[in-house]
Design an enzyme around this catalytic site. Sequence first.
Site: not given
Length: 495
Positions: A254, A349
């Site tokens: 991220e 994810e």
Amino acid sequence: MKINLTRTVITSIVTLCVFSAASCGKKSSAGTVTPTNPTTPTTPTTPLSSDVAMWLTTADQTNVFSKQNVSINFGTSAASGPLINIDAATTYQTIDGFGYCLTGGSAQVINLMSDAQKNDLLTDLFATDGTHIGVSYLRITIGASDLSAFDYTYDEVTPGQTDVDLKSFSIDQEKTDLIPILKKIIAINPAIKILATPWTAPTWMKTAPLGENGFKGGSLNTAYYDTYAKYFVKYIQAMKAQGITIDAVTPQNEPLNAYNNPAMTMQSNEEADFVKNNLGPQFKAAGITAKIIVYDHNADHTEYPTDIYKDAVANPYIDGSAFHLYAGSINSVSAVHDAYPAKNLYFTEQYTPATGGFGGDLSWHVTNLIVGATRNWCRNVLEWNLATDPSFGPHTNGGCDGCKGALTINSATSVTRNVSYYIIAHASKFVRPGAVRIASDYLSALPNVAFRNTDGSTVLIVLNSGTSQQSFSFKIGGKTATSTLDAGAVATYVW
């Protein structure tokens, strides 16, 4: 993981939505179930003759990944209800596998189990025989994630000091839980693919962190790009020395999220520079064949990986890009494939929230991940995360405190299987590495995806996203079979 603000927004959506075929797919529902062995004798059931094996999970949990004793046979009769045409001659991407993110916290709680229960659980997860679910892909963290008990990297030094030669580098922190669990998994499934991802570089390599002793936020100091690439090389070599092969890495989890703990931002131009000038060349020089997969964040910024691909020097080092779905639409990732068809796509994810309901989460995740991600060219699908304790821990200070594991480890001898266990099971057991996605008609009321395995078997996964029971047919090679699903139910058909 995602930032707290994003988690709050998702939770609000979950709370406000009314689940229907057109809704966001979340609602409050019954809790978890723990399958148990029967304690009283049962009358044996005579198996019905069937061309197709059917495994079923229902929204009300009366069936949870249970093989059905039904007769589903192919014939030349006309279709009953909506028809899903399957064309095995039209093929798309090869599948690497389905699985979970094995965080440090997941390994910790699993490792606290008794040896017998631990072995039984890992066999259930990673073996393919019987009712075991055959997980074939894992994502692990390079250092701590927010679902670790505390912050750490593999080369922390006294504040104010540096270690450009990485003399303090050590993966010893992982030798207590993660590495022993991985070794047991590899013994069960030696072909397991492992993707490794850092949440942050060592704190002394960062500029302008936001707190938590340097672990939260900040960016990689350009002065340490080369050192950080060596950190990846040493990590892969150290894991290999433990008998663990890392199949792929992403440079940063991220990279547009500064607010997790730990976290580090890395803009697309920075990731491109790091890959082309440091990580790629150092992997090549060290003879490391692990794939480099860029981005590893939400589907609302598909320009991030394509901007990197446009760099002619970085491009050859890159296998593909990875996505999460805390923002954006899963359908948008196909644009990345269309622009760069030689690059692979991965789905790495998505969490199920502690506040979610079984039926709503089952429907949303099957629609968007098992069906949506694979129909949009992803080679894998990974749920976050594998296991937590009953309090959704361990986690760092500020880390996700409401992420429901696929498993809840209640005690040394007690495990609860939660919704993401079943979400992944419907694909992982039957769609084996090397399978290819094949064409099937997409019906909005019956989201579905089909695969052909290397052994010639065909797999069709179907969800009834409507509000009432639905009969439907599926057709392949000129022959048709019919089945029925309750509202919110998902089935895997294998023949």
